[in-house]
Write a protein that holds these residues in place. Sequence first.
Motif, PDB file in Angstrom:
ATOM      1  N   LEU A 110       0.820  -1.212   0.000  1.00  0.00           N
ATOM      2  CA  LEU A 110       0.000   0.000   0.000  1.00  0.00           C
ATOM      3  C   LEU A 110       0.855   1.265   0.000  1.00  0.00           C
ATOM      4  O   LEU A 110       0.540   2.233  -0.690  1.00  0.00           O
ATOM      5  N   GLU A 111       1.936   1.246   0.768  1.00  0.00           N
ATOM      6  CA  GLU A 111       2.818   2.411   0.808  1.00  0.00           C
ATOM      7  C   GLU A 111       3.519   2.629  -0.531  1.00  0.00           C
ATOM      8  O   GLU A 111       3.817   3.752  -0.899  1.00  0.00           O
ATOM      9  N   GLY A 112       3.792   1.569  -1.243  1.00  0.00           N
ATOM     10  CA  GLY A 112       4.494   1.684  -2.506  1.00  0.00           C
ATOM     11  C   GLY A 112       3.615   2.077  -3.684  1.00  0.00           C
ATOM     12  O   GLY A 112       4.115   2.535  -4.711  1.00  0.00           O
ATOM     13  N   LEU A 113       2.305   1.907  -3.558  1.00  0.00           N
ATOM     14  CA  LEU A 113       1.413   2.225  -4.674  1.00  0.00           C
ATOM     15  C   LEU A 113       1.419   3.709  -5.032  1.00  0.00           C
ATOM     16  O   LEU A 113       1.387   4.053  -6.209  1.00  0.00           O
ATOM     17  N   GLY A 114       1.456   4.574  -4.038  1.00  0.00           N
ATOM     18  CA  GLY A 114       1.432   6.015  -4.297  1.00  0.00           C
ATOM     19  C   GLY A 114       2.574   6.482  -5.174  1.00  0.00           C
ATOM     20  O   GLY A 114       2.350   7.015  -6.268  1.00  0.00           O
ATOM     21  N   PRO A 115       3.819   6.269  -4.739  1.00  0.00           N
ATOM     22  CA  PRO A 115       4.933   6.730  -5.569  1.00  0.00           C
ATOM     23  C   PRO A 115       5.058   5.981  -6.889  1.00  0.00           C
ATOM     24  O   PRO A 115       5.548   6.530  -7.869  1.00  0.00           O
ATOM     25  N   MET A 116       4.596   4.730  -6.937  1.00  0.00           N
ATOM     26  CA  MET A 116       4.709   3.972  -8.184  1.00  0.00           C
ATOM     27  C   MET A 116       3.695   4.450  -9.233  1.00  0.00           C
ATOM     28  O   MET A 116       4.038   4.632 -10.395  1.00  0.00           O
ATOM     29  N   LEU A 117       2.454   4.669  -8.809  1.00  0.00           N
ATOM     30  CA  LEU A 117       1.401   5.015  -9.762  1.00  0.00           C
ATOM     31  C   LEU A 117       1.252   6.515 -10.000  1.00  0.00           C
ATOM     32  O   LEU A 117       0.892   6.936 -11.096  1.00  0.00           O
ATOM     33  N   PHE A 118       1.487   7.312  -8.960  1.00  0.00           N
ATOM     34  CA  PHE A 118       1.269   8.755  -9.046  1.00  0.00           C
ATOM     35  C   PHE A 118       2.448   9.515  -8.443  1.00  0.00           C
ATOM     36  O   PHE A 118       2.306  10.190  -7.417  1.00  0.00           O
ATOM     37  N   PRO A 119       3.622   9.434  -9.056  1.00  0.00           N
ATOM     38  CA  PRO A 119       4.807  10.035  -8.430  1.00  0.00           C
ATOM     39  C   PRO A 119       4.708  11.545  -8.235  1.00  0.00           C
ATOM     40  O   PRO A 119       5.148  12.063  -7.206  1.00  0.00           O
ATOM     41  N   GLN A 120       4.146  12.266  -9.189  1.00  0.00           N
ATOM     42  CA  GLN A 120       4.042  13.723  -9.052  1.00  0.00           C
ATOM     43  C   GLN A 120       3.090  14.109  -7.920  1.00  0.00           C
ATOM     44  O   GLN A 120       3.403  14.980  -7.100  1.00  0.00           O
ATOM     45  N   ALA A 121       1.930  13.473  -7.871  1.00  0.00           N
ATOM     46  CA  ALA A 121       0.960  13.765  -6.811  1.00  0.00           C
ATOM     47  C   ALA A 121       1.512  13.366  -5.450  1.00  0.00           C
ATOM     48  O   ALA A 121       1.318  14.070  -4.447  1.00  0.00           O
ATOM     49  N   TRP A 122       2.232  12.241  -5.398  1.00  0.00           N
ATOM     50  CA  TRP A 122       2.814  11.778  -4.148  1.00  0.00           C
ATOM     51  C   TRP A 122       3.858  12.775  -3.650  1.00  0.00           C
ATOM     52  O   TRP A 122       3.886  13.127  -2.474  1.00  0.00           O
ATOM     53  N   ARG A 123       4.691  13.247  -4.560  1.00  0.00           N
ATOM     54  CA  ARG A 123       5.721  14.229  -4.203  1.00  0.00           C
ATOM     55  C   ARG A 123       5.081  15.529  -3.702  1.00  0.00           C
ATOM     56  O   ARG A 123       5.532  16.130  -2.725  1.00  0.00           O
ATOM     57  N   LYS A 124       3.996  15.944  -4.372  1.00  0.00           N
ATOM     58  CA  LYS A 124       3.296  17.163  -3.965  1.00  0.00           C
ATOM     59  C   LYS A 124       2.695  17.003  -2.566  1.00  0.00           C
ATOM     60  O   LYS A 124       2.746  17.917  -1.748  1.00  0.00           O
ATOM     61  N   MET A 125       2.130  15.822  -2.294  1.00  0.00           N
ATOM     62  CA  MET A 125       1.557  15.566  -0.976  1.00  0.00           C
ATOM     63  C   MET A 125       2.636  15.595   0.109  1.00  0.00           C
ATOM     64  O   MET A 125       2.441  16.193   1.171  1.00  0.00           O
ATOM     65  N   ILE A 126       3.772  14.971  -0.165  1.00  0.00           N
ATOM     66  CA  ILE A 126       4.871  14.966   0.812  1.00  0.00           C
ATOM     67  C   ILE A 126       5.368  16.383   1.055  1.00  0.00           C
ATOM     68  O   ILE A 126       5.620  16.791   2.193  1.00  0.00           O
ATOM     69  N   ARG A 127       5.480  17.166  -0.019  1.00  0.00           N
ATOM     70  CA  ARG A 127       5.914  18.558   0.115  1.00  0.00           C
ATOM     71  C   ARG A 127       4.928  19.339   0.983  1.00  0.00           C
ATOM     72  O   ARG A 127       5.334  20.130   1.841  1.00  0.00           O
ATOM     73  N   ALA A 128       3.625  19.112   0.773  1.00  0.00           N
ATOM     74  CA  ALA A 128       2.608  19.817   1.567  1.00  0.00           C
ATOM     75  C   ALA A 128       2.678  19.383   3.030  1.00  0.00           C
ATOM     76  O   ALA A 128       2.498  20.205   3.931  1.00  0.00           O
ATOM     77  N   MET A 129       2.963  18.111   3.272  1.00  0.00           N
ATOM     78  CA  MET A 129       3.041  17.632   4.659  1.00  0.00           C
ATOM     79  C   MET A 129       4.209  18.260   5.406  1.00  0.00           C
ATOM     80  O   MET A 129       4.133  18.455   6.619  1.00  0.00           O
ATOM     81  N   THR A 130       5.285  18.580   4.700  1.00  0.00           N
ATOM     82  CA  THR A 130       6.424  19.193   5.379  1.00  0.00           C
ATOM     83  C   THR A 130       6.103  20.600   5.874  1.00  0.00           C
ATOM     84  O   THR A 130       6.814  21.119   6.740  1.00  0.00           O
ATOM     85  N   GLN A 131       5.058  21.195   5.338  1.00  0.00           N
ATOM     86  CA  GLN A 131       4.672  22.545   5.747  1.00  0.00           C
ATOM     87  C   GLN A 131       3.711  22.550   6.938  1.00  0.00           C
ATOM     88  O   GLN A 131       3.423  23.607   7.491  1.00  0.00           O
ATOM     89  N   LEU A 132       3.185  21.376   7.311  1.00  0.00           N
ATOM     90  CA  LEU A 132       2.240  21.313   8.430  1.00  0.00           C
ATOM     91  C   LEU A 132       2.962  21.522   9.754  1.00  0.00           C
ATOM     92  O   LEU A 132       4.098  21.079   9.923  1.00  0.00           O
ATOM     93  N   PRO A 133       2.295  22.154  10.702  1.00  0.00           N
ATOM     94  CA  PRO A 133       2.918  22.321  12.020  1.00  0.00           C
ATOM     95  C   PRO A 133       3.036  20.976  12.747  1.00  0.00           C
ATOM     96  O   PRO A 133       2.281  20.039  12.477  1.00  0.00           O
ATOM     97  N   ASP A 134       3.982  20.902  13.676  1.00  0.00           N
ATOM     98  CA  ASP A 134       4.225  19.661  14.412  1.00  0.00           C
ATOM     99  C   ASP A 134       2.978  19.100  15.096  1.00  0.00           C
ATOM    100  O   ASP A 134       2.743  17.888  15.028  1.00  0.00           O
ATOM    101  N   PRO A 135       2.178  19.918  15.779  1.00  0.00           N
ATOM    102  CA  PRO A 135       0.993  19.343  16.437  1.00  0.00           C
ATOM    103  C   PRO A 135       0.030  18.653  15.463  1.00  0.00           C
ATOM    104  O   PRO A 135      -0.540  17.618  15.786  1.00  0.00           O
TER     105      PRO A 135
END
Length: 66
Positions: A15-40
């Motif tokens: 399940l973890e591998g499906l995101g980057p394998m099938l939708f690499p651009q969207a997965w990268r965008k999601m990870i980038r957005a998560m890095t901007q979230l506050p710690d709490p």
Amino acid sequence: MNSTIWLALGLVLVLEGLGPMLFPQAWRKMIRAMTQLPDPTLRRFGGALVVAGCVIYYMLRSRTGG
């Protein structure tokens, strides 16, 4: 470890591998957005995942009689 744990680990990896394998651009965008979230917010999200995992484990464990 018994085979159920290995099965669960394998499913998580699939399940973890499906995101980057099938939708690499969207997965990268999601990870980038998560890095901007506050710690709490990240802690709440992580805690919710842990609780959900424990509930699923408990439900499966009680259903199989283990």
